[in-house]
Design an enzyme around this catalytic site. Sequence first.
Site, PDB file in Angstrom:
ATOM      1  N   SER A   1     101.115  57.188 -30.134  1.00 14.39           N
ATOM      2  CA  SER A   1      99.852  57.769 -29.652  1.00 14.39           C
ATOM      3  C   SER A   1      99.516  57.206 -28.275  1.00 14.39           C
ATOM      4  O   SER A   1      99.896  56.074 -27.945  1.00 14.39           O
ATOM      5  CB  SER A   1      98.719  57.419 -30.613  1.00 14.39           C
ATOM      6  OG  SER A   1      97.472  57.706 -30.028  1.00 14.39           O
TER       7      SER A   1
ATOM      8  N   TYR B   1      94.509  51.047 -35.442  1.00  7.89           N
ATOM      9  CA  TYR B   1      95.365  52.202 -35.106  1.00  7.89           C
ATOM     10  C   TYR B   1      96.150  51.940 -33.817  1.00  7.89           C
ATOM     11  O   TYR B   1      97.354  52.196 -33.747  1.00  7.89           O
ATOM     12  CB  TYR B   1      94.472  53.434 -34.966  1.00  7.89           C
ATOM     13  CG  TYR B   1      95.201  54.732 -34.684  1.00  7.89           C
ATOM     14  CD1 TYR B   1      95.876  55.413 -35.695  1.00  7.89           C
ATOM     15  CD2 TYR B   1      95.184  55.297 -33.408  1.00  7.89           C
ATOM     16  CE1 TYR B   1      96.516  56.615 -35.435  1.00  7.89           C
ATOM     17  CE2 TYR B   1      95.818  56.505 -33.146  1.00  7.89           C
ATOM     18  CZ  TYR B   1      96.484  57.157 -34.163  1.00  7.89           C
ATOM     19  OH  TYR B   1      97.122  58.345 -33.897  1.00  7.89           O
TER      20      TYR B   1
HETATM   21  P1  NAP Z   1      96.772  64.901 -39.809  1.00 12.36           P
HETATM   22  O1  NAP Z   1      96.380  66.289 -39.442  1.00 12.36           O
HETATM   23  O2  NAP Z   1      95.750  63.974 -40.351  1.00 12.36           O
HETATM   24  O3  NAP Z   1      98.026  64.976 -40.816  1.00 12.36           O
HETATM   25  C1  NAP Z   1      98.586  63.808 -41.304  1.00 12.36           C
HETATM   26  C2  NAP Z   1      99.809  64.120 -42.130  1.00 12.36           C
HETATM   27  O4  NAP Z   1     100.390  62.863 -42.521  1.00 12.36           O
HETATM   28  C3  NAP Z   1      99.496  64.887 -43.400  1.00 12.36           C
HETATM   29  O5  NAP Z   1     100.560  65.764 -43.667  1.00 12.36           O
HETATM   30  C4  NAP Z   1      99.445  63.786 -44.475  1.00 12.36           C
HETATM   31  O6  NAP Z   1      99.827  64.241 -45.765  1.00 12.36           O
HETATM   32  C5  NAP Z   1     100.521  62.849 -43.943  1.00 12.36           C
HETATM   33  N1  NAP Z   1     100.405  61.473 -44.393  1.00 12.36           N
HETATM   34  C6  NAP Z   1      99.439  60.567 -44.122  1.00 12.36           C
HETATM   35  N2  NAP Z   1      99.730  59.396 -44.713  1.00 12.36           N
HETATM   36  C7  NAP Z   1     100.889  59.569 -45.375  1.00 12.36           C
HETATM   37  C8  NAP Z   1     101.703  58.735 -46.180  1.00 12.36           C
HETATM   38  N3  NAP Z   1     101.355  57.468 -46.438  1.00 12.36           N
HETATM   39  N4  NAP Z   1     102.851  59.234 -46.693  1.00 12.36           N
HETATM   40  C9  NAP Z   1     103.228  60.520 -46.440  1.00 12.36           C
HETATM   41  N5  NAP Z   1     102.497  61.356 -45.690  1.00 12.36           N
HETATM   42  C10 NAP Z   1     101.336  60.895 -45.173  1.00 12.36           C
HETATM   43  O7  NAP Z   1      97.392  64.136 -38.561  1.00 12.36           O
HETATM   44  P2  NAP Z   1      97.968  64.711 -37.174  1.00 12.36           P
HETATM   45  O8  NAP Z   1      96.843  64.818 -36.232  1.00 12.36           O
HETATM   46  O9  NAP Z   1      98.829  65.869 -37.427  1.00 12.36           O
HETATM   47  O10 NAP Z   1      98.824  63.447 -36.710  1.00 12.36           O
HETATM   48  C11 NAP Z   1     100.218  63.342 -36.939  1.00 12.36           C
HETATM   49  C12 NAP Z   1     100.727  62.097 -36.244  1.00 12.36           C
HETATM   50  O11 NAP Z   1     100.436  62.179 -34.856  1.00 12.36           O
HETATM   51  C13 NAP Z   1     100.075  60.807 -36.745  1.00 12.36           C
HETATM   52  O12 NAP Z   1     101.009  59.765 -36.761  1.00 12.36           O
HETATM   53  C14 NAP Z   1      99.016  60.543 -35.702  1.00 12.36           C
HETATM   54  O13 NAP Z   1      98.691  59.172 -35.615  1.00 12.36           O
HETATM   55  C15 NAP Z   1      99.711  61.046 -34.451  1.00 12.36           C
HETATM   56  N6  NAP Z   1      98.808  61.407 -33.360  1.00 12.36           N
HETATM   57  C16 NAP Z   1      97.876  62.391 -33.522  1.00 12.36           C
HETATM   58  C17 NAP Z   1      97.034  62.709 -32.457  1.00 12.36           C
HETATM   59  C18 NAP Z   1      95.999  63.792 -32.549  1.00 12.36           C
HETATM   60  O14 NAP Z   1      95.208  63.921 -31.599  1.00 12.36           O
HETATM   61  N7  NAP Z   1      95.945  64.589 -33.603  1.00 12.36           N
HETATM   62  C19 NAP Z   1      97.155  62.014 -31.252  1.00 12.36           C
HETATM   63  C20 NAP Z   1      98.110  61.012 -31.129  1.00 12.36           C
HETATM   64  C21 NAP Z   1      98.938  60.725 -32.195  1.00 12.36           C
HETATM   65  P3  NAP Z   1      98.752  64.597 -46.922  1.00 12.36           P
HETATM   66  O15 NAP Z   1      97.935  65.728 -46.424  1.00 12.36           O
HETATM   67  O16 NAP Z   1      99.602  64.949 -48.093  1.00 12.36           O
HETATM   68  O17 NAP Z   1      97.930  63.351 -47.106  1.00 12.36           O
END
Ligand code: NAP
Length: 247
Positions: free
Chosen positions: A142, A155
């Site tokens: 991130s 985080y």
């Molecule tokens: P999100 O919409 O909250 O989705 C998270 C996903 O991770 C869901 O499919 C969830 O599954 C799964 N998950 C969480 N904990 C888990 C575990 N212990 N084991 C297996 N699956 C797990 O998040 P996102 O925004 O798509 O983010 C994806 C990645 O990008 C993350 O690593 C986040 O830190 C990173 N990121 C996001 C942003 C942003 O702005 N969105 C920015 C920088 C980095 P369930 O639904 O089954 O719980």
Amino acid sequence: MKFSGKNVLVTGASRGIGAEIAKVLAGYGLKVWINYRSNAEAADKIKEEIEANGGEAAVIGFDVSDEKAFVEGIKTIIDSDGELSYLVNNAGITKDKLAIRMSVEDFEDVIKANLTSAFIGCREALKAMSKKRFGCVVNISSIVGETGNAGQVNYSASKGGMITMTKSFALEGAARGIRFNCITPGFIATDMTKELKEDIKKAYIEKIPLRRFGDPKEVAEAVAFLLSDHSSYITGEIIKVNGGMYM
Ligand code: NAP
């Protein structure tokens, strides 16, 4: 996009960025293993969508912070397909709070879910891929792993750790032809950022030179490039997908 491998495991692919990575990679012809933790129905929907578009996908549920379950999950994939060609460590959580109010439990939960899980994935991938002398891993870190962020001591530590961990794995994997790279997304429109209050969103957008949040597809295409043969001389690298927010 050209790929020498045949399959990929995307963790946390039931929604958000992971789901988009799964769809994009299936579109490029890889068999995609869709991992989820709790929402099997959402993961099944992504599989159906991929298959409806002519792609190949399978669903595999496990908690990435559970070492035994993650190791078992990778074994299931190798037993089925004969190999694991690619891994995307995408699953992640937030538990935001100002540091003075953050318990050690809040801190450690996020480190375990985001960083320890990626370590387990990288280690198991390195072992499995070493046998074939081929493979590639992309870790989803991130922007706050580069800059730090108030309210996200846990985080940002997990995502900053992921950056240097990726470089260390890249050094260990290079002699075996296995590449490890990292993506640092900025603000991407998913459930993770949906909860932000409108005035806070507006303030963030003012700091983004491209003046908008990113689309998950824009992260997914960068992942595809880093896994593909087109990036065959790139390892230990960090690609920012952040609309210019941090250069
Ligand atoms: P999100 O919409 O909250 O989705 C998270 C996903 O991770 C869901 O499919 C969830 O599954 C799964 N998950 C969480 N904990 C888990 C575990 N212990 N084991 C297996 N699956 C797990 O998040 P996102 O925004 O798509 O983010 C994806 C990645 O990008 C993350 O690593 C986040 O830190 C990173 N990121 C996001 C942003 C942003 O702005 N969105 C920015 C920088 C980095 P369930 O639904 O089954 O719980």
